[in-house]
Scaffold this motif. Structure first.
Motif, mmCIF file in Angstrom:
data_model
loop_
_atom_site.group_PDB
_atom_site.id
_atom_site.type_symbol
_atom_site.label_atom_id
_atom_site.label_comp_id
_atom_site.label_asym_id
_atom_site.label_seq_id
_atom_site.Cartn_x
_atom_site.Cartn_y
_atom_site.Cartn_z
ATOM 1 N N ALA A 158 18.866 65.136 -17.926
ATOM 2 C CA ALA A 158 17.637 65.164 -18.737
ATOM 3 C C ALA A 158 16.474 65.459 -18.023
ATOM 4 O O ALA A 158 15.583 66.213 -18.475
ATOM 5 C CB ALA A 158 17.571 63.678 -19.375
ATOM 6 N N VAL A 159 16.532 65.068 -16.579
ATOM 7 C CA VAL A 159 15.613 65.565 -15.631
ATOM 8 C C VAL A 159 15.628 66.891 -15.360
ATOM 9 O O VAL A 159 14.549 67.676 -15.198
ATOM 10 C CB VAL A 159 15.673 64.647 -14.432
ATOM 11 N N GLN A 160 16.762 67.165 -15.175
ATOM 12 C CA GLN A 160 16.833 68.669 -14.774
ATOM 13 C C GLN A 160 16.533 69.700 -16.071
ATOM 14 O O GLN A 160 16.049 71.031 -15.813
ATOM 15 C CB GLN A 160 18.339 68.971 -14.534
ATOM 16 N N ARG A 161 16.736 69.274 -17.139
ATOM 17 C CA ARG A 161 16.372 69.957 -18.312
ATOM 18 C C ARG A 161 15.012 70.269 -18.471
ATOM 19 O O ARG A 161 14.457 71.059 -18.860
ATOM 20 C CB ARG A 161 17.031 69.506 -19.604
ATOM 21 N N ALA A 162 14.258 68.893 -17.963
ATOM 22 C CA ALA A 162 12.775 69.021 -18.161
ATOM 23 C C ALA A 162 12.238 70.054 -17.389
ATOM 24 O O ALA A 162 11.385 70.670 -17.432
ATOM 25 C CB ALA A 162 12.255 67.574 -18.023
ATOM 26 N N LEU A 175 11.785 59.867 -18.391
ATOM 27 C CA LEU A 175 12.806 60.951 -18.769
ATOM 28 C C LEU A 175 13.987 60.390 -19.069
ATOM 29 O O LEU A 175 14.729 60.577 -20.195
ATOM 30 C CB LEU A 175 13.006 62.434 -17.735
ATOM 31 N N ARG A 176 14.640 59.410 -18.091
ATOM 32 C CA ARG A 176 15.725 58.904 -18.274
ATOM 33 C C ARG A 176 15.681 57.808 -19.336
ATOM 34 O O ARG A 176 16.824 57.642 -19.881
ATOM 35 C CB ARG A 176 16.110 58.006 -16.778
ATOM 36 N N LYS A 177 14.871 57.036 -19.373
ATOM 37 C CA LYS A 177 14.658 56.072 -20.384
ATOM 38 C C LYS A 177 14.709 56.817 -21.837
ATOM 39 O O LYS A 177 15.509 56.427 -22.801
ATOM 40 C CB LYS A 177 13.447 55.261 -20.399
ATOM 41 N N PHE A 178 13.796 57.970 -21.974
ATOM 42 C CA PHE A 178 13.774 58.443 -23.047
ATOM 43 C C PHE A 178 15.279 59.079 -23.521
ATOM 44 O O PHE A 178 15.521 59.079 -24.997
ATOM 45 C CB PHE A 178 12.941 59.644 -23.207
ATOM 46 N N ALA A 179 16.097 59.843 -22.469
ATOM 47 C CA ALA A 179 17.214 60.058 -22.847
ATOM 48 C C ALA A 179 18.140 59.072 -23.545
ATOM 49 O O ALA A 179 18.825 59.521 -24.209
ATOM 50 C CB ALA A 179 17.827 60.952 -21.614
ATOM 51 N N VAL A 180 18.145 58.026 -22.867
ATOM 52 C CA VAL A 180 19.248 56.883 -23.756
ATOM 53 C C VAL A 180 18.592 56.555 -25.254
ATOM 54 O O VAL A 180 19.403 56.424 -25.930
ATOM 55 C CB VAL A 180 19.176 55.884 -22.761
ATOM 56 N N GLU A 181 17.145 56.245 -25.185
ATOM 57 C CA GLU A 181 16.568 56.013 -26.466
ATOM 58 C C GLU A 181 16.901 57.179 -27.500
ATOM 59 O O GLU A 181 17.341 56.903 -28.737
ATOM 60 C CB GLU A 181 15.238 55.874 -26.295
#
Length: 597
Positions: free
Chosen positions: A139-143, A222-228
């Motif tokens: 998710a960080v890499q895609r951002a 970003l990591r938290k958003f990816a899980v939610e």
């Protein structure tokens, strides 16, 4: 003997009457059903049409009832229920939800009062358990991917002179600057627009660079958003998969636990839940030689992709359109070729982008990729301005249907991988229920016999309180919508044994007071009063342990803790208040010379 206060009798009735109302539906159980839900803005199919489909397929059913804007069809067994779901999925429009469910078999009066059976967990009902690991770093890499084009455009708008944008590693960008003035200008405008990015000037033999990375806080967000967001997407997919009462919970920082009651097809469940479903449109590079690229001479800005049969394609790396702009997706059969297809439609912005792309690239090939696999690469014969596209190349209608579900539910923000899976068959669940009930019945019978033999009439009172205790536990689980699992049944059996502890303390205290020469009525009062503190102390310590288990435990441990905690509270109520009320009623105002205890 002191009279028992009227308010205590009223309190007991106020607790027991609702308890029986919520307990009774559990005696009737549930019946298998299929719920038919029309998509928003559409009318549900007529019950006569559903009945005709089922009769034509010779699938017996019990009844068809209206439910809100949809229908529910009741069946006599799970086999007919499963056959009906497959039939209705094939016959009804693609967006119509056909969901497996269980309907309470209790009389309508009890259902209108809110009574319903206890929800059964996966280990008692059967189904699939998946533990998913979210690859949050992706998710960080895609951002960072999205920042590449965005930063270029913004610096051009602001007149910042730069030479190129490089990406030395997945979460870092390097912008090569013309001179120190451009460096200062870039740092100023980017810091104002992108406070979530860390900007660091670098100089080496190759020149001056501005190093850009997301800040630590931004990476955590970003990591938290990816899980939610992953939980929301998975829930949407499961809703369209046709599973009732799924349980989707976050575990730890990057894991998602999914329970799908009643699902036995693990492969399809994993395919639909675990696929990223990243839809991309890329132009095929027909100006360069594919053979040369396969030999290692890949042109700049190109990459080699493969389809599911291993056929290579030389594509532009730049993604011209993504599934982010999809408005709808549905599977169908191509009337000319007979192949399974997926029709997609874009929203207003996607329609404009797709129209411009097909207009500017008429006569060229455009590849459609799903999760970086080429699905099809057709030639654009003419501009497509209506915002609709057709994807073919699927093996069968079920695959097309699954892809349509994933596209409608949206792409996962980061890939997930299954790190644990368990499948519990429905027969195993039934066996667990039967064995759990047998354990409860045998445990209660042994306790009943012992208490009656040892304490005689007072033992019968304790047994009645014990039965009421079980009724109240089941009623509480139904009332609060808790899920009963196998450890939860163990908790009920354990509570049965613990529930008589309080009665034993009280009765032994009464015996002691009788031996000290106290009258029967005074001994009863003294027994209840003097044992109360000990009972409360013992149960509170166990209750604390149950609360700790609930707070720090997961899954089955929490289920056990819930049942244990409820059982402690109900057993104290029945032992201290209900037992004493029954004894007062039995003794009445008679003059007693002796107590049979």
């Amino acid at each position: 003997m002191k009279p028992y206060p009227l308010w205590k009798y009223l309190l007991i009735l106020a607790v027991l009457i609702p308890s029986f109302l919520y307990f009774l539906p559990n005696l009737f159980g549930t019946v298998p059903s299929v719920e038919i839900r029309a998509p928003q803005g559409m009318i549900a199919p007529a019950s006569a049409d559903i009945s005709a489909m089922l009769r034509q397929a010779r699938i017996p059913y019990d009844s068809i009832r209206a439910q809100g804007s949809g229908l529910k069809v009741l069946f006599n067994n799970p086999a007919d229920q499963s056959r009906a779901q497959e039939l209705l999925r094939d016959r009804l429009p693609d967006q119509t939800e056909v969901v497996l469910a269980n309907q309470p078999a209790a009389p309508e009066l009890l259902q209108q009062l809110g009574g319903k059976p206890v929800n059964l967990g996966l280990d008692l009902r059967g189904g699939v358990y998946l533990l998913l690991q979210v690859q949050t770093e992706v998710a960080v890499q895609r951002a960072v991917d999205r920042y590449v084009d965005e930063l270029r455009t913004y610096m051009q708008e602001k007149g910042v002179r730069y030479l190129r944008v490089e990406r030395p590693n997945p979460d870092t960008l390097l912008v090569k600057m013309n001179d120190p003035q451009a460096m200062a200008s870039a740092k100023s405008v980017l810091a104002e627009r992108y406070p979530e990015l860390a900007l660091q000037p670098l100089s080496n033999a190759d020149g001056s660079f501005l190093r850009i990375t997301p800040t630590d806080d931004e990476k955590a967000r970003l990591r938290k958003f990816a899980v939610e967001q992953g939980i929301i997407t998975i829930r949407n997919r499961i809703d369209q998969l046709g599973v009732s009462e799924p349980v989707i919970q976050r575990q730890g920082e990057s894991r998602i636990a999914v329970q799908l009651p009643g699902v036995q097809d693990t492969t399809r469940a994993k395919q639909i839940i675990g696929s990223t479903a990243q839809l991309e449109f890329k132009l095929v590079d027909e100006a360069h030689d594919l053979a040369g690229a396969l030999a290692g001479q890949v042109p700049s800005g190109d990459a080699i992709y493969y389809d599911r049969q291993g056929q290579p394609y030389l594509l532009k790396t730049h993604t011209v359109l993504t599934g982010e702009f999809l408005n709808d997706a549905g599977s169908n059969i191509d009337q000319q070729t007979g192949q399974a297809i997926v029709n997609v439609s874009f929203d207003a912005r996607g329609t404009r982008i797709f129209s411009r792309l097909t207009t500017e690239n008429t006569g060229k090939r455009m590849a459609i990729l799903l999760d970086e696999k080429v699905i099809t690469a057709p030639v654009i014969n003419e501009p497509i301005t209506g915002g609709r596209a057709q994807i073919n190349g699927f093996d069968d209608t079920q695959e097309a249907h699954s892809v349509a579900i994933m596209l409608r539910a949206g792409a996962l923000p980061a890939p997930v991988s299954v790190i644990e899976e368990r499948t519990v068959g429905p027969s195993l669940g039934q066996d667990s229920i039967a064995q759990g009930i047998n354990s409860l019945v045998i445990g209660m019978l042994v306790v009943l016999v012992f208490m009656t033999a040892y304490y005689r009439l007072f033992g019968l009172v304790a047994n009645l309180a014990l039965a009421l205790n079980v009724v109240m536990i089941i009623a509480a689980l139904s009332l609060f919508g808790a899920t009963l699992t196998l450890p939860g049944m163990a908790g009920i059996v354990l509570t049965v044994g613990m529930a008589v502890d309080a009665n034993v303390l009280i009765y032994e205290r009464i015996r002691e007071e009788l031996r000290n020469g106290m009258s029967p009525r005074a001994a009863v009062d003294a027994g209840f009063d003097r044992a109360l503190a000990t009972i409360v102390d013992a149960n509170i310590t166990t209750l604390i342990a149950g609360l700790v288990l609930f707070q720090f435990g997961t899954g089955p441990v929490r289920g056990f803790a819930v049942v244990l905690s409820i059982g402690i509270l109900t057993s104290m109520f029945t032992a201290v208040m209900v037992s004493r009320a029954i004894i007062h009623l039995v003794m009445g105002r008679r003059r007693l010379q002796k107590l049979y205890i």
